[in-house]
Write a protein that holds these residues in place. Structure first.
Motif, PDB file in Angstrom:
ATOM      1  N   SER A  10      80.970  53.705  29.853  1.00 18.70           N
ATOM      2  CA  SER A  10      80.682  52.721  30.296  1.00 18.70           C
ATOM      3  C   SER A  10      79.127  52.580  30.412  1.00 18.70           C
ATOM      4  O   SER A  10      79.514  51.473  29.453  1.00 18.70           O
ATOM      5  CB  SER A  10      81.335  52.550  32.427  1.00 18.70           C
ATOM      6  OG  SER A  10      82.973  53.539  32.097  1.00 18.70           O
ATOM      7  N   ALA A  11      78.104  53.270  30.474  1.00 20.61           N
ATOM      8  CA  ALA A  11      77.018  52.054  30.991  1.00 20.61           C
ATOM      9  C   ALA A  11      76.176  52.544  29.889  1.00 20.61           C
ATOM     10  O   ALA A  11      75.044  52.028  28.933  1.00 20.61           O
ATOM     11  CB  ALA A  11      76.637  53.011  31.562  1.00 20.61           C
ATOM     12  N   ARG A  12      76.772  53.032  28.488  1.00 21.37           N
ATOM     13  CA  ARG A  12      76.738  53.512  27.059  1.00 21.37           C
ATOM     14  C   ARG A  12      76.404  52.073  26.440  1.00 21.37           C
ATOM     15  O   ARG A  12      77.115  51.983  25.831  1.00 21.37           O
ATOM     16  CB  ARG A  12      76.307  55.023  27.041  1.00 21.37           C
ATOM     17  CG  ARG A  12      76.865  55.872  28.134  1.00 21.37           C
ATOM     18  CD  ARG A  12      74.488  56.504  27.833  1.00 21.37           C
ATOM     19  NE  ARG A  12      74.565  55.895  27.366  1.00 21.37           N
ATOM     20  CZ  ARG A  12      72.430  56.620  27.534  1.00 21.37           C
ATOM     21  NH1 ARG A  12      71.973  56.784  28.636  1.00 21.37           N
ATOM     22  NH2 ARG A  12      71.707  56.282  26.425  1.00 21.37           N
ATOM     23  N   THR A  13      75.630  52.459  24.566  1.00 22.19           N
ATOM     24  CA  THR A  13      76.098  51.631  23.951  1.00 22.19           C
ATOM     25  C   THR A  13      77.238  52.367  22.617  1.00 22.19           C
ATOM     26  O   THR A  13      77.530  53.558  22.862  1.00 22.19           O
ATOM     27  CB  THR A  13      74.966  51.830  22.840  1.00 22.19           C
ATOM     28  OG1 THR A  13      74.732  52.869  22.546  1.00 22.19           O
ATOM     29  CG2 THR A  13      74.377  50.383  23.960  1.00 22.19           C
ATOM     30  N   THR A  14      77.860  51.553  21.462  1.00 29.96           N
ATOM     31  CA  THR A  14      78.863  52.463  20.575  1.00 29.96           C
ATOM     32  C   THR A  14      78.247  52.820  20.046  1.00 29.96           C
ATOM     33  O   THR A  14      77.891  54.333  19.666  1.00 29.96           O
ATOM     34  CB  THR A  14      79.207  51.473  20.022  1.00 29.96           C
ATOM     35  OG1 THR A  14      77.841  50.183  19.332  1.00 29.96           O
ATOM     36  CG2 THR A  14      80.778  50.749  20.542  1.00 29.96           C
ATOM     37  N   ASP A  15      76.240  53.315  19.641  1.00 28.98           N
ATOM     38  CA  ASP A  15      74.873  53.894  19.214  1.00 28.98           C
ATOM     39  C   ASP A  15      75.482  55.046  19.709  1.00 28.98           C
ATOM     40  O   ASP A  15      75.243  56.489  19.014  1.00 28.98           O
ATOM     41  CB  ASP A  15      73.857  53.226  18.836  1.00 28.98           C
ATOM     42  CG  ASP A  15      73.962  51.857  18.306  1.00 28.98           C
ATOM     43  OD1 ASP A  15      75.054  51.705  17.588  1.00 28.98           O
ATOM     44  OD2 ASP A  15      72.863  51.650  18.280  1.00 28.98           O
ATOM     45  N   ASP A  16      75.738  55.018  20.684  1.00 31.26           N
ATOM     46  CA  ASP A  16      75.583  56.583  21.439  1.00 31.26           C
ATOM     47  C   ASP A  16      77.342  57.034  20.790  1.00 31.26           C
ATOM     48  O   ASP A  16      76.980  58.965  20.892  1.00 31.26           O
ATOM     49  CB  ASP A  16      75.766  56.176  22.972  1.00 31.26           C
ATOM     50  CG  ASP A  16      74.344  56.083  23.233  1.00 31.26           C
ATOM     51  OD1 ASP A  16      73.260  56.270  23.125  1.00 31.26           O
ATOM     52  OD2 ASP A  16      74.069  54.866  24.379  1.00 31.26           O
TER      53      ASP A  16
END
Ligand SMILES: [Zn+2]
Lengths: 294, 284
Positions: A10-16
């Protein structure tokens, strides 16, 4: 093929998500935790838990990653008694959802009486819902807190094989392994447990009941920690079969006890973003990835 | 317990489910709820039903008038069991508890639960009470949730206001899911919607992005002004064969003489027998 069995996407981006998928992460487990600051009402807590079984699961699926979660009242927010009472009321509603693989992450932070009260209550919930338990061991006074955690689990009649003890380090690993628990290590960049230290632990203790995770969240952390450490292990001469145990198979075996996660989920999933999911919200107009191209 | 309002569907579901592996569990747990209703027990039954039936698929032998839009086709037994549990709830508790328990379930649903809840709205008593929940589904970026409200149901046609209806069709264009098969798309077509769809097509084209082929049904059915016809003529000239065919097909279904004339003049005349469902199968 890797599983990151503890990551707060939830705290991460789609890049991750994209990078993890490219590196071979097929499944993630997202434990319910705090958001960096305490919630002030049960309703925000409820919305958070609903997002773990709803939107976040969908978001992961767009990158071909299967998303599972654990549901629980974390130790920090257990110290707000009115909130904790209200959260305990709604936990049963979420524990029966599809893809919920454990009660967690629960355990101790400051080792207060309230933390212990709600830890015990949630162990009872785990028994009632026949789910494994994911334990967050405290970052301060760690060894004592870890041993206390295991004592309490056994007092409530849980088998060590039903409990994952996470955030281990060199000081706790022996005590946890010797008592038969799943022994998980969170790999933190720079501080705490780093990849190099993990290689040494793997050399010393082998791969039985040991697995690793990134625990990546809103803080300084690395969602690529599992594939990176796997590569470092391989380069350091740790056999492929043992790396597979620590970076995939052991976590799967531990959480498979829930009946809510199985290798077939990602081995047979007919993942096709263009057909199943829309291409405009998360992907924002990028070309969707078809399974044949991924 | 009140009478089951949709008795034929209720009987049909019970008959279909009675052959499944989870029937004993389902009926036993429903019985517990009937004798001693708690909201938590209802939530648990709803959550657990698919586990009782594993992945068994139903062969719901329902009369067509019980499922007029084919929403229950391809349902698993677990999904059908969840609908049965909703029908039970409606018969068991008073209106306040029914609304409150359903609302709570919507708020806390996982993706698959939400799909069942949304699809069930056309079958459960007082489904229109939950029109705001249906509007939320129509705003969802999770395509399977959106399609649960957009397709195989006349719920939006019956209960969405004008703004809600237009946003539903526009969102279908945005998600590139079928527009032509939305129940009521012809009956509720309107000029405000057509203007939004025209803008959307131009915006996509300005960004060199594809436009959904069936977006053109609404402007073609509704065309009456010179500007409307010019838009369609221009779009026909710059678009794919599939879109050209959609424009002709829509114009042929527009009774104005001017529409008939333009339909006959455009290039690439599709066969007179072509229907929207045939065109849907064409390559883009
Ligand atoms: Zn965590």
């Amino acid at each position: 093929m890797y599983i990151d069995p503890h990551v707060h996407m939830s705290a991460r981006t789609t890049d991750d998500y994209q990078a993890m998928a490219e590196a071979g992460v097929v499944a993630v487990i997202e434990p319910a935790f705090w958001l960096g600051q305490p919630r002030t009402s049960v309703d925000t807590y409820k919305d958070y838990l609903a997002s773990l079984v709803g939107w976040e699961r969908f978001r992961a699926s767009q990158f071909g990653i299967k998303h599972y979660c654990t549901i629980g009242l974390n130790s920090k927010e257990a110290n707000n008694e009115p909130l904790a009472e209200a959260v305990m009321e709604i936990l049963p509603l979420f524990l029966a959802k599809e893809g919920v693989v454990a009660v967690g992450e629960i355990g101790f932070d400051e080792q207060t009486a309230l933390e212990e009260k709600y830890f015990r209550a949630q162990l009872e919930l785990a028994k009632q819902f026949d789910l494994p338990v994911m334990v967050h061991t405290p970052h301060r006074d760690k060894l004592k807190g870890t041993i206390l955690t295991m004592d309490i689990c056994e007092e409530h009649g849980l088998l060590p094989s039903q409990v994952v003890i996470d955030h281990n380090n060199e000081n706790t690993v022996k005590a946890v392994l010797d008592r038969g628990y799943w022994t998980a290590f969170t790999l933190y960049p720079q501080t705490k447990m780093g990849s190099e230290r993990m290689v040494n632990i793997a050399r010393q203790y082998g791969s039985e009941r040991i697995f690793i995770d990134s625990s990546a969240d809103w803080g300084v952390s690395d969602p690529m920690a599992v594939p990176k450490t796997a590569n470092l292990m391989l380069q350091s001469g740790i056999p492929q079969t043992e790396v597979h145990q620590m970076c995939y198979a052991n976590a799967l075996a531990a959480y498979q006890q829930s009946g809510q996660i199985a290798a077939e989920d990602w081995q047979t999933a007919d993942f096709d973003q263009a057909e199943l999911f829309e291409g405009n919200s998360v992907l924002r107009g990028q070309k969707p990835i078809k399974s044949s191209e991924a | 317990m009140k009478n089951i309002q949709n008795q034929p569907l209720y009987d049909g579901l019970r008959k279909a489910l009675s052959t499944g592996p989870g029937w004993q569990n389902l009926t036993a747990n429903i019985e517990v709820s009937r004798n001693n209703y708690t909201r938590a027990g209802f939530f648990l039954n709803f959550a657990m039903a698919p586990r009782w039936f594993k992945s068994a698929t139903t062969h719901l032998e329902l009369d067509a008038d019980l499922d007029p839009f084919g929403a229950l086709q391809n349902w698993s037994m677990g999904q059908a069991a969840r609908l049965l549990i909703l029908l039970e709830l409606a018969a068991l508790v008073d209106a306040n508890e029914y609304t409150a328990a359903m609302s709570e379930l919507f708020k806390t649903a996982d993706v698959n639960e939400l799909i069942v809840l949304v699809k069930s709205l056309q079958f459960i008593p007082d489904g229109e009470t939950f029109v705001e929940r249906a509007r939320e589904a129509a705003r969802s970026n999770i395509e399977s949730v959106f399609c649960a409200v957009a397709h195989h149901t006349d719920y939006p046609q019956r209960y969405f206001d004008a703004a809600g209806w237009n946003q539903l069709v526009l969102k279908a264009a945005f998600l590139a899911v079928p527009i032509w098969s939305i129940v009521g798309v012809r009956e509720r077509n309107n000029s405000a919607l057509v203007a939004m769809l025209q803008d959307y097509a131009r915006e996509r084209q300005a960004a060199s992005r594809p436009v959904p082929w069936d977006l053109y049904c609404c402007p073609a059915w509704n065309a009456s002004s010179d500007a409307d016809f010019q838009f369609l003529e221009h779009q026909s000239a710059i678009s794919s064969p599939k879109i050209r065919a959609a424009i002709v097909l829509g114009l042929r279904e527009n009774n104005l003489p001017k529409a008939q004339t333009l339909a006959a003049q455009l290039p690439d005349q599709p066969a007179n027998t072509l229907r929207w469902e045939d065109l849907a199968a064409w390559d883009n």
